[in-house]
Design an enzyme around this catalytic site. Structure first.
Site, short mmCIF file in Angstrom:
data_model
loop_
_atom_site.label_atom_id
_atom_site.label_comp_id
_atom_site.label_asym_id
_atom_site.label_seq_id
_atom_site.Cartn_x
_atom_site.Cartn_y
_atom_site.Cartn_z
N ASP A 281 58.12 6.40 39.11
CA ASP A 281 57.25 5.26 38.76
C ASP A 281 55.66 5.15 39.62
O ASP A 281 55.21 4.42 39.65
CB ASP A 281 58.01 3.91 38.89
CG ASP A 281 58.35 3.80 40.46
OD1 ASP A 281 59.13 4.99 40.98
OD2 ASP A 281 58.26 2.91 40.99
N ASP B 263 70.45 18.47 40.36
CA ASP B 263 69.69 17.43 40.58
C ASP B 263 69.11 17.10 41.88
O ASP B 263 70.06 16.92 42.82
CB ASP B 263 70.44 15.73 40.13
CG ASP B 263 69.99 14.73 40.23
OD1 ASP B 263 68.55 14.65 39.62
OD2 ASP B 263 70.35 13.56 40.65
N LYS C 146 51.61 7.33 52.42
CA LYS C 146 50.42 7.56 53.31
C LYS C 146 50.13 9.12 53.50
O LYS C 146 50.72 9.97 53.15
CB LYS C 146 50.56 7.07 54.85
CG LYS C 146 51.04 5.64 55.15
CD LYS C 146 51.10 5.31 56.55
CE LYS C 146 51.36 3.81 56.76
NZ LYS C 146 52.22 3.50 57.97
N ASP D 49 61.14 9.94 46.72
CA ASP D 49 60.51 8.99 47.77
C ASP D 49 58.99 9.45 47.84
O ASP D 49 58.64 10.71 47.79
CB ASP D 49 60.81 9.33 49.27
CG ASP D 49 62.38 8.71 49.28
OD1 ASP D 49 62.76 8.09 48.46
OD2 ASP D 49 63.21 9.47 50.01
N GLU E 20 71.07 16.53 48.22
CA GLU E 20 70.58 15.05 48.82
C GLU E 20 70.61 15.23 50.49
O GLU E 20 71.35 15.86 51.07
CB GLU E 20 71.63 13.88 48.35
CG GLU E 20 71.62 12.53 49.22
CD GLU E 20 70.21 12.01 49.07
OE1 GLU E 20 69.75 11.91 48.16
OE2 GLU E 20 69.67 11.72 50.14
N ASN F 134 68.15 19.83 52.78
CA ASN F 134 66.99 19.33 52.70
C ASN F 134 66.15 20.00 51.84
O ASN F 134 65.66 21.20 52.11
CB ASN F 134 66.21 19.47 54.26
CG ASN F 134 64.63 19.26 54.45
OD1 ASN F 134 64.21 18.63 53.20
ND2 ASN F 134 64.34 19.09 55.59
C1 LIG Z 1 64.02 7.05 45.55
S1 LIG Z 1 65.80 7.85 45.78
C2 LIG Z 1 65.88 8.34 44.13
C3 LIG Z 1 67.40 8.64 44.06
C4 LIG Z 1 67.83 9.01 42.44
N1 LIG Z 1 67.22 10.16 42.22
C5 LIG Z 1 67.36 7.83 41.40
O1 LIG Z 1 66.46 8.22 40.84
O2 LIG Z 1 68.14 7.00 41.64
C6 LIG Z 1 65.05 9.49 46.38
C7 LIG Z 1 66.10 10.26 46.95
O3 LIG Z 1 65.80 11.32 47.22
C8 LIG Z 1 66.29 12.00 48.62
N2 LIG Z 1 65.31 12.73 49.31
C9 LIG Z 1 64.21 12.68 49.57
N3 LIG Z 1 63.74 13.87 50.39
C10 LIG Z 1 64.76 14.75 50.23
C11 LIG Z 1 64.84 16.13 50.63
N4 LIG Z 1 63.92 16.79 51.21
N5 LIG Z 1 65.93 16.83 50.28
C12 LIG Z 1 66.89 16.23 49.40
N6 LIG Z 1 67.01 15.18 49.26
C13 LIG Z 1 65.85 14.32 49.43
C14 LIG Z 1 66.16 10.75 49.35
O4 LIG Z 1 67.10 10.58 50.35
C15 LIG Z 1 66.91 9.55 48.17
O5 LIG Z 1 68.29 9.55 47.96
#
Ligand SMILES: C[S@@+](CC[C@H](N)C(=O)[O-])C[C@H]1O[C@@H](n2cnc3c(N)ncnc32)[C@H](O)[C@@H]1O
Length: 206
Positions: free
Chosen positions: A154, A40, A122, A118, A65, A92
């Site tokens: 979404d 995941d 922009k 995320d 994460e 990352n």
């Molecule tokens: C909006 S949250 C959604 C979390 C979860 N998947 C959910 O649906 O509830 C997006 C997650 O992706 C992580 N994330 C964003 N960019 C990332 C990256 N480059 N590598 C790993 N995780 C990342 C963020 O820190 C955040 O915890």
């Protein structure tokens, strides 16, 4: 125990997050490394995988994460719940998922989920979006034949952008999806559903 407080977003292009991870050795993190693996990406607080690992003890679950305190909290919860088929890694995924998975044995990775990443709305922040060509290539390279990738968000423009990146990979076929195939919803999915907002979903098979 209170939930750990973290920044809402972090910039994956910042120098701090451009580190080279140690490739994971699944023999060191799972009691039975031969079980099929579910990855995941962007696992946040890890509650989706926590419930999945309880529900499906015959699979291993790996969350990736970028916000390290969430990874520590999620691993603590996994230990407290005696879940030896669940582990989270600080990584990352935009930058170094390929290195993290470098030593993953072939025929291990059976499922990948990317749920509500995320959007970085922009245009000037588009490079911060999690799914890029490198991530797609890495995931497809490691996925077993007939392994699946499930994506949901979404945000309409982000859905199209991510789906296109996977659609253009010749190693994948898109399959029809009427609803979320999993019995567990992520935290973000529950929040979106409560607001009655649409969710865009796609599934790909190798
Ligand atoms: C909006 S949250 C959604 C979390 C979860 N998947 C959910 O649906 O509830 C997006 C997650 O992706 C992580 N994330 C964003 N960019 C990332 C990256 N480059 N590598 C790993 N995780 C990342 C963020 O820190 C955040 O915890």
């Amino acid at each position: 125990m209170p939930r750990v407080r973290v920044h809402q977003h972090v910039n994956p292009l910042a120098p701090y997050f451009r580190f080279t991870p140690q490739p994971i050795a699944i023999g060191n993190i799972f009691v039975n490394p031969h079980l099929p693996l579910h990855l995941d990406i962007g696992s946040a607080r890890g509650r989706f995988l926590l419930k999945m690992a309880e529900t499906f003890p015959d699979q291993n679950f790996l969350g990736v994460e970028i916000r390290e305190p969430l990874v520590e909290e999620a691993n603590r919860l996994a230990r407290e719940n005696d879940l030896t088929n669940l582990h989270y890694e600080f990584n990352n995924a935009t930058y170094s998922l390929d290195i993290l998975l470098e030593k993953l044995p072939a025929d291990t990775l059976q499922f990948v989920t990317i749920q509500f990443p995320d959007p970085w709305y922009k245009k000037k922040h588009a490079k911060r979006r999690m799914v890029n060509d490198n991530l797609v290539e890495t995931v497809v390279e490691h996925l077993t034949v007939s392994g699946r990738i499930f994506i949901q968000t979404d945000v309409d423009f982000l859905a199209e952008e991510m789906f296109e990146l996977f659609r253009k990979n010749a190693g994948l076929h898109e399959i029809e999806l009427a609803e979320n195939p999993f019995p567990i919803k992520t935290e973000r999915e529950m929040a979106v559903e409560e607001k009655g907002l649409p969710v865009y979903r796609a599934m790909f098979i190798k």
